[in-house]
Design a protein around this motif. Structure first.
Motif, PDB file in Angstrom:
ATOM      1  N   ILE A  54       0.890  -1.300  -0.035  1.00 34.06           N
ATOM      2  CA  ILE A  54       0.542   0.102  -0.359  1.00 34.06           C
ATOM      3  C   ILE A  54       0.873   1.276   0.079  1.00 34.06           C
ATOM      4  O   ILE A  54       0.551   2.210  -0.574  1.00 34.06           O
ATOM      5  CB  ILE A  54      -0.968  -0.010   1.017  1.00 34.06           C
ATOM      6  CG1 ILE A  54      -1.865  -0.867   0.996  1.00 34.06           C
ATOM      7  CG2 ILE A  54      -1.427   1.676   1.384  1.00 34.06           C
ATOM      8  CD1 ILE A  54      -2.927  -1.274   2.497  1.00 34.06           C
ATOM      9  N   GLU A  67      -6.528   3.145  -2.145  1.00 37.12           N
ATOM     10  CA  GLU A  67      -7.066   2.111  -1.369  1.00 37.12           C
ATOM     11  C   GLU A  67      -8.106   1.488  -2.022  1.00 37.12           C
ATOM     12  O   GLU A  67      -8.307  -0.156  -1.568  1.00 37.12           O
ATOM     13  CB  GLU A  67      -7.246   2.358  -0.125  1.00 37.12           C
ATOM     14  CG  GLU A  67      -6.206   2.802   1.384  1.00 37.12           C
ATOM     15  CD  GLU A  67      -6.996   2.906   2.447  1.00 37.12           C
ATOM     16  OE1 GLU A  67      -8.153   3.371   2.580  1.00 37.12           O
ATOM     17  OE2 GLU A  67      -5.906   3.962   3.128  1.00 37.12           O
ATOM     18  N   LEU A  68      -8.995   2.385  -2.950  1.00 37.52           N
ATOM     19  CA  LEU A  68     -10.267   1.470  -3.735  1.00 37.52           C
ATOM     20  C   LEU A  68      -9.770   1.262  -4.874  1.00 37.52           C
ATOM     21  O   LEU A  68     -10.168  -0.141  -5.389  1.00 37.52           O
ATOM     22  CB  LEU A  68     -11.363   2.321  -4.118  1.00 37.52           C
ATOM     23  CG  LEU A  68     -11.911   3.057  -2.445  1.00 37.52           C
ATOM     24  CD1 LEU A  68     -12.370   4.423  -3.946  1.00 37.52           C
ATOM     25  CD2 LEU A  68     -13.542   1.679  -2.435  1.00 37.52           C
ATOM     26  N   LEU A 104      -6.742  -0.564  -4.950  1.00 40.70           N
ATOM     27  CA  LEU A 104      -6.182  -1.656  -4.484  1.00 40.70           C
ATOM     28  C   LEU A 104      -6.879  -2.837  -4.174  1.00 40.70           C
ATOM     29  O   LEU A 104      -6.735  -4.177  -4.105  1.00 40.70           O
ATOM     30  CB  LEU A 104      -4.924  -1.479  -2.831  1.00 40.70           C
ATOM     31  CG  LEU A 104      -3.745  -1.039  -3.808  1.00 40.70           C
ATOM     32  CD1 LEU A 104      -3.078  -0.596  -2.317  1.00 40.70           C
ATOM     33  CD2 LEU A 104      -2.772  -2.335  -4.244  1.00 40.70           C
ATOM     34  N   SER A 105      -7.796  -2.601  -3.755  1.00 45.33           N
ATOM     35  CA  SER A 105      -9.055  -3.289  -3.202  1.00 45.33           C
ATOM     36  C   SER A 105      -9.569  -4.501  -4.506  1.00 45.33           C
ATOM     37  O   SER A 105      -9.537  -5.641  -4.600  1.00 45.33           O
ATOM     38  CB  SER A 105      -9.916  -2.987  -2.736  1.00 45.33           C
ATOM     39  OG  SER A 105     -10.928  -1.762  -3.560  1.00 45.33           O
ATOM     40  N   CYS A 106      -9.704  -3.223  -5.760  1.00 50.63           N
ATOM     41  CA  CYS A 106     -10.466  -4.134  -6.546  1.00 50.63           C
ATOM     42  C   CYS A 106      -8.815  -4.627  -7.207  1.00 50.63           C
ATOM     43  O   CYS A 106      -9.241  -6.050  -7.969  1.00 50.63           O
ATOM     44  CB  CYS A 106     -10.147  -3.040  -8.119  1.00 50.63           C
ATOM     45  SG  CYS A 106     -10.875  -4.053  -9.310  1.00 50.63           S
ATOM     46  N   ILE A 116      -6.259  -6.659  -5.316  1.00 47.64           N
ATOM     47  CA  ILE A 116      -6.315  -7.359  -4.805  1.00 47.64           C
ATOM     48  C   ILE A 116      -7.253  -8.901  -4.837  1.00 47.64           C
ATOM     49  O   ILE A 116      -7.373 -10.055  -4.399  1.00 47.64           O
ATOM     50  CB  ILE A 116      -5.987  -6.674  -2.926  1.00 47.64           C
ATOM     51  CG1 ILE A 116      -4.956  -6.080  -2.913  1.00 47.64           C
ATOM     52  CG2 ILE A 116      -6.346  -8.103  -2.261  1.00 47.64           C
ATOM     53  CD1 ILE A 116      -4.435  -5.479  -1.395  1.00 47.64           C
ATOM     54  N   GLY A 117      -8.788  -8.089  -4.975  1.00 44.36           N
ATOM     55  CA  GLY A 117      -9.766  -9.100  -4.912  1.00 44.36           C
ATOM     56  C   GLY A 117      -9.414 -10.348  -6.301  1.00 44.36           C
ATOM     57  O   GLY A 117      -9.935 -11.152  -6.547  1.00 44.36           O
ATOM     58  N   THR A 135      -6.448 -12.045  -5.923  1.00 46.39           N
ATOM     59  CA  THR A 135      -6.958 -13.494  -5.636  1.00 46.39           C
ATOM     60  C   THR A 135      -7.761 -14.627  -5.652  1.00 46.39           C
ATOM     61  O   THR A 135      -7.737 -15.864  -5.347  1.00 46.39           O
ATOM     62  CB  THR A 135      -7.472 -13.688  -3.857  1.00 46.39           C
ATOM     63  OG1 THR A 135      -6.584 -11.970  -3.105  1.00 46.39           O
ATOM     64  CG2 THR A 135      -8.312 -14.300  -2.389  1.00 46.39           C
ATOM     65  N   HIS A 159     -12.322   4.666 -10.141  1.00 48.41           N
ATOM     66  CA  HIS A 159     -11.643   4.482  -8.440  1.00 48.41           C
ATOM     67  C   HIS A 159     -10.593   5.511  -8.695  1.00 48.41           C
ATOM     68  O   HIS A 159     -10.903   6.496  -7.563  1.00 48.41           O
ATOM     69  CB  HIS A 159     -11.392   3.120  -8.002  1.00 48.41           C
ATOM     70  CG  HIS A 159     -12.273   1.605  -7.984  1.00 48.41           C
ATOM     71  ND1 HIS A 159     -12.969   1.913  -7.419  1.00 48.41           N
ATOM     72  CD2 HIS A 159     -11.988   0.426  -8.401  1.00 48.41           C
ATOM     73  CE1 HIS A 159     -14.157   0.918  -7.286  1.00 48.41           C
ATOM     74  NE2 HIS A 159     -13.170  -0.013  -7.981  1.00 48.41           N
TER      75      HIS A 159
END
Length: 189
Positions: A118, A143-144, A146-148, A150-151, A154, A183
């Motif tokens: 991050i 952060e949004l 990154l969340s996309c 990382i999801g 994963t 984002h």
């Protein structure tokens, strides 16, 4: 030992909370019992072992119809909002902690290792560029994004989800690009 539904429920509530906070490996039966205010011997009585407790705690007790109805009723152009509302609401309920515990078990002990990502030079650059361009909320936007990512990684590499794993890299870039752009620079609503 006699069956006491209130004790069983207190154990489940405590387990959901602790598994969501600390993951499977970081949660002990003694900690669950202490949080529930009961004897640790009750856990094997009701759930067999730690895995049995985890399975029961992560079985989402929200009725599937309650989760599906808003998705069925939403017009196609609002489906994304309906999905977001449904899952965010579910995560924020005490029962939804079971969903978080499942995710935590997948990502067990990863948060500390994610912090350098991050704060990497790449994301510092993106945040600075957004700020220099006058884009609001650069930290949240990163952060949004990154969340996309990382999801997606994963689902593609660690679980792996069959369809996500089969999508060609160029196609995945085409799919993720507009979402990440939104984002980073779109309306945050």
């Amino acid at each position: 030992m006699s069956d006491n539904p209130a004790s069983r429920q207190r154990i489940l509530t405590a387990a959901r909370t602790l598994f969501a906070l600390h993951g499977f490996n970081g949660t002990t039966l003694r900690a669950v019992a202490a949080e529930a205010g009961c004897d640790v011997a009750l856990i094997p009585h009701y759930f067999g072992n730690k895995q049995g407790l985890f399975d029961a705690a992560t079985d989402l007790p929200l009725p599937p119809e309650a989760l599906l109805a808003p998705l069925r009723d939403a017009p196609l152009e609002r489906l994304g909002s309906a999905v977001a509302r449904t899952f965010v609401h579910a995560w924020d309920t005490p029962e939804g902690a079971g969903m978080l515990a499942q995710l935590r078990s997948v990502l067990d002990d990863t948060p500390d290792r994610m912090l350098p990502l991050i704060d990497s030079a790449i994301w510092r650059h993106v945040r600075a560029r957004l700020a220099d361009e006058g884009v609001d909320e650069p930290e949240l936007r990163v952060e949004l994004a990154l969340s996309c990512l990382i999801g997606a990684v994963t689902m593609r590499k660690f679980l792996p989800a069959p369809r996500m794993s089969a999508v060609a890299s160029a196609q995945l870039v085409g799919i993720l690009g507009p979402v990440l752009q939104h984002h980073l620079t779109g309306d945050l609503g």
